[in-house]
Structures are given as C-alpha cells and as structure tokens.
Design an enzyme around this catalytic site. Structure first.
Site, PDB file in Angstrom:
ATOM      1  N   SER A 107      -7.465   6.214  -0.137  1.00 29.77           N
ATOM      2  CA  SER A 107      -6.013   6.071   0.015  1.00 29.77           C
ATOM      3  C   SER A 107      -5.283   6.505  -1.236  1.00 29.77           C
ATOM      4  CB  SER A 107      -5.640   4.609   0.302  1.00 29.77           C
ATOM      5  OG  SER A 107      -5.721   4.308   1.654  1.00 29.77           O
ATOM      6  N   ASN A 112     -13.550   4.790   3.223  1.00 31.47           N
ATOM      7  CA  ASN A 112     -13.997   3.996   2.071  1.00 31.47           C
ATOM      8  C   ASN A 112     -15.292   3.227   2.279  1.00 31.47           C
ATOM      9  OD1 ASN A 112     -11.714   4.743   0.710  1.00 31.47           O
ATOM     10  ND2 ASN A 112     -10.631   2.835   1.049  1.00 31.47           N
ATOM     11  N   HIS A 141       0.822  -1.212   0.000  1.00 31.08           N
ATOM     12  CA  HIS A 141       0.000   0.000   0.000  1.00 31.08           C
ATOM     13  C   HIS A 141       0.852   1.256   0.000  1.00 31.08           C
ATOM     14  CE1 HIS A 141      -2.726   2.991   1.936  1.00 31.08           C
ATOM     15  NE2 HIS A 141      -3.705   2.322   1.354  1.00 31.08           N
TER      16      HIS A 141
END
Length: 443
Positions: free
Chosen positions: A378, A316, A221
């Site tokens: 993100s 999210n 990530h």
C-alpha cells in the site's frame, strides 16, 4: 506556511490526545513486528458477513437486456446495485443464495459471478524501525513520538530519495496546479487534509458526486497514501512526490469501530468509473483481494483502453498468491522494497508483479495533523503513482502507453537480471523515466 514551533505543538498534542500510535495501524508491540495477513481479513469478512446476514452480491452480464435483468432481480426480491452499461455488466444483490438461484433460472443474465471482497493492503510488520528505539524497554509508541517530536523541519522521506536517486527536485521543478492536465484519483479510505500542516493546502475533490467532499478518513490509510503523493513543500513535516498537487478522491473503506471494513470489486469498478468521469488519467489503489473476478477485469481493461493508467498494490502476504486488481494485465502491479532495495518480507511475488517501490517504514501523513510510519505494498504503490503523476504532467502530451513504457523500461534492475517475480522490472526511477520521455519528444 506553518512555523516549526507550531509543528512541535501539533506533535505534542497528538501524543496527549492519542495513546495509540495510529488507530487501526498498531497492534501489539513485539520486537518482531506484527503483520496483518489476508487470512485475518478474510475471516473477519466471513464472520461479519454471517453475523450481519449480508446480501449475496453478483456481477451479471446483461446481454443488452438491462431492463429485464433489473425486473427479474426485483421480481424475486433482489436489487440492482450498479449498472456498468458501457461494458454490458450490472451488479445485483439477494438476501440469500436460494433467491439468487431463482433469479438465475429466469435466464436474462448470461453470467453470474461473485462480487468479491477487497481489503486494504497494509502490513503491520516493522511498523517502527528498531533503530528508533533509544533503549530496549521503549515501546513503539514512545519511539515514534520521540522521533517525530524532533521533526521540526521538513524531511524528504527515504522512499522519495530512493525513487529520485537522491536528487529530489527543487520546488521550481514542479508544475503548478493550473498546469495539471493529467490528474490522479486515489481510491482508498478517504482523505483528511483539513488542518493538517502538510495537506491543508492540497485541493482534494470527491470524484463520486454522492460523497460531495464528505470523504473523511477514519481508517487513516488513505491520508497516508495521499501524503506520499502530495504532501506539501512547506518547510515542515514530510515532502510528497508531487507536493501540493490537486487530487481526486473516492472513499471505499470505512472504519467500523475495530478496524477498516472491506469493500467489493464492484465498488472499485464504480469508483474507477467516477474517477474517469472526472477526467482522471491515473487511478491508484492500495488495496486488493485474492479472488479474480472476470467482470472486474473487463471493466479495468476498458478504462485502460481509454488511456487511463491503473496502478495497484501487489499484496502483503509474502507468498506467490495473486492479488486483484493488481494482477490483471491492464493494471500495473507494485511490490515493495526496503531502504536497502531488498524485497520486503511481506511483499507478494509472482509473474504479475510489474515494478517495485519503497514500502517499509514509510513516513507520511495521517489525520489530525499527525504523521506515522506504515509498511506495505500500500505504501509502495503511491511512490509509483506519484512518480507517474509528476512525470505525466511534466510531459503532458505523451500518451498513456508512452508514460507506462517510460516508468517500466527505466526501472533500476534488482534481483535476477531482467524482469523477475520479486521486483518486476525493478525499482521505479523518476529521472530515468523523465529522460526517456525527453528523448521520445512527446511532451
């Protein structure tokens, strides 16, 4: 510079070495996509917390009695984990709630509140655009590979084109590393730039001295976030918002063998303080949780008062719930839009969303020389952070307030006129922000 045929070799190697699309990113292959919601993360945390019998962690206000607080904690069998002396806070841990109650009764800690868990804010929805499928039977892994193996020359991802209004800067526009004054610090799952054709020239330094450049990204990530910000301008792969710029990194998430584990609000505060101590002027966090923590809010407000811009993901779950630290008033909260400037289905919407950026099917870097599409707030957050990073180094004498005003006041209005809960002030627009600062004559 990496030749195009070497790029093809890297991509072929990637396919042979990894049957999974992206470890920890791909789950399932339904045409409707798959979404990581906060409920899954919370349940995972609760289950693991009980299974591992994790200590109970609390922020405490020390009232100038740090030594007594530390002594009280140790006296009942606890520990002091963090000391945030500049804001009069500490973090203590105990094996169970009964021990915590004993500590509280001693009376030297004025306030006790949960040190809440924080998670990565990445969605699995629409990981690969359906348009990439050559036929209905092609899996997402196959579609992604077949697309990427043709990626033998550098592309500016769609997200870049959106924030630059289609006019991505020429290479001569970007400040050199020796001229970077206002640095960025990425708090995430680490950074894996070694031997990556788009990141190997990026100078990354650990802001946390205990990590000593040992911040390998097992979750992938953080490397994806970093690529959006600084992927190099080298004729291969993808292009970042501020290509090749040096960065600071703090790793707060680890891969536990099945997924990326959680971190804590106190770990974010500690990481942010490390960033500040290394001179970072921008802190970016593609993470969050649903529990507000007053101590965390105080800490970030203190950093913002020192001229540091803090940017974080709105969340999210596609609902109106607030995500923290993004929803603190000292933090710029970033929502996500798709390539058509429509609100991403997963993007949380509420009164604290400040601005929006591309966050659907974002192509960027992941470890081992690979590339992947990811979706989430993100992915939106580094577009805003990267634009801020570039802007502040083109106009380095401007203040944090001026740079923030430039970013927020020049966004492309989307949705209802003016600021709204879905897009905030609208889509971040680099060139309009640059014109704002040019007119302000502060840079």
């Amino acid at each position: 510079m990496v030749a195009a045929n070497h790029m093809a070799l890297l991509l072929t190697t990637w396919l042979l070495c990894s049957l999974q699309e992206v470890r920890g990113v791909y789950r399932g292959d339904s045409k409707d996509g798959d979404k990581l919601d906060k409920k899954y993360d919370r349940e995972f945390y609760q289950q693991e917390s009980e299974r591992l019998k994790l200590p109970k962690r609390y922020f405490v206000k020390t009232k100038g009695k740090k030594g007594k607080v530390k002594g009280d904690a140790e006296g009942v069998g606890g520990h002091m984990l963090h000391d945030f002396d500049s804001v009069g806070l500490a973090v203590v841990s105990f094996d169970d709630e009964d021990t915590a109650k004993k500590f509280k009764k001693l009376g030297h800690a004025e306030v006790m509140e949960e040190d809440a868990p924080r998670y990565l804010t990445r969605s699995y929805e629409s990981l690969v655009d359906e348009s990439l499928r050559s036929n209905a039977n092609e899996s997402k892994q196959e579609a992604l590979y077949n697309h990427l193996r043709h990626l033998q020359s550098q592309v500016a991802p769609d997200g870049l084109k959106q924030i630059f209004g289609g006019n991505v800067p020429a290479s001569s526009y970007y400040p050199s590393n020796k001229n970077i004054i206002n640095n960025i610090c990425i708090i995430d799952s680490g950074f894996a730039g070694q031997n990556h054709p788009d990141l190997q020239g990026v100078y990354a330094s650990a802001a946390d001295p205990m990590q000593s450049n040992n911040y390998w990204d097992g979750c992938e990530h953080g490397t994806h976030v970093a690529g959006t910000i600084v992927a190099e301008n080298n004729n291969v792969g993808v292009l970042g918002v501020f290509p090749g710029a040096s960065i600071l990194v703090v790793k707060v998430f680890n891969w536990n063998g099945s997924k990326c584990a959680w971190t804590y609000s106190s770990s974010l505060v500690a990481a942010a303080n490390y960033c500040a101590s290394r001179g970072a002027k921008i802190i970016t966090m593609s993470l969050g949780g649903n529990v507000t923590v007053a101590s965390e809010s105080i800490a970030f407000a203190s950093l913002r008062s020192k001229g540091i811009l803090i940017i974080a993901a709105a969340g999210n779950n596609g609902d109106t719930e607030y995500n923290y630290p993004a929803s603190y008033s000292s933090v710029i909260s970033v929502g996500a839009v798709d390539s058509k400037n429509q609100k991403a289905s997963f993007s949380q919407w509420n009164s604290m969303v400040d601005i929006a950026a591309p966050g659907v099917n974002i192509l960027s870097t992941v470890p081992y020389g690979r590339y992947a599409y990811m979706s989430g707030t993100s992915m939106a957050t580094p577009h805003v952070s990267g634009a801020t990073f570039l802007l502040w180094n083109k106009y380095p004498r401007c203040t944090a307030d001026q740079v923030q005003a430039a970013i927020l006041s020049t966004a492309l209005d989307l949705g209802p006129q003016g600021k709204d809960n879905y897009f905030g002030v609208g889509l971040v627009q680099y060139w309009a922000a640059a014109s704002y600062l040019m007119a302000a004559k502060c840079g």
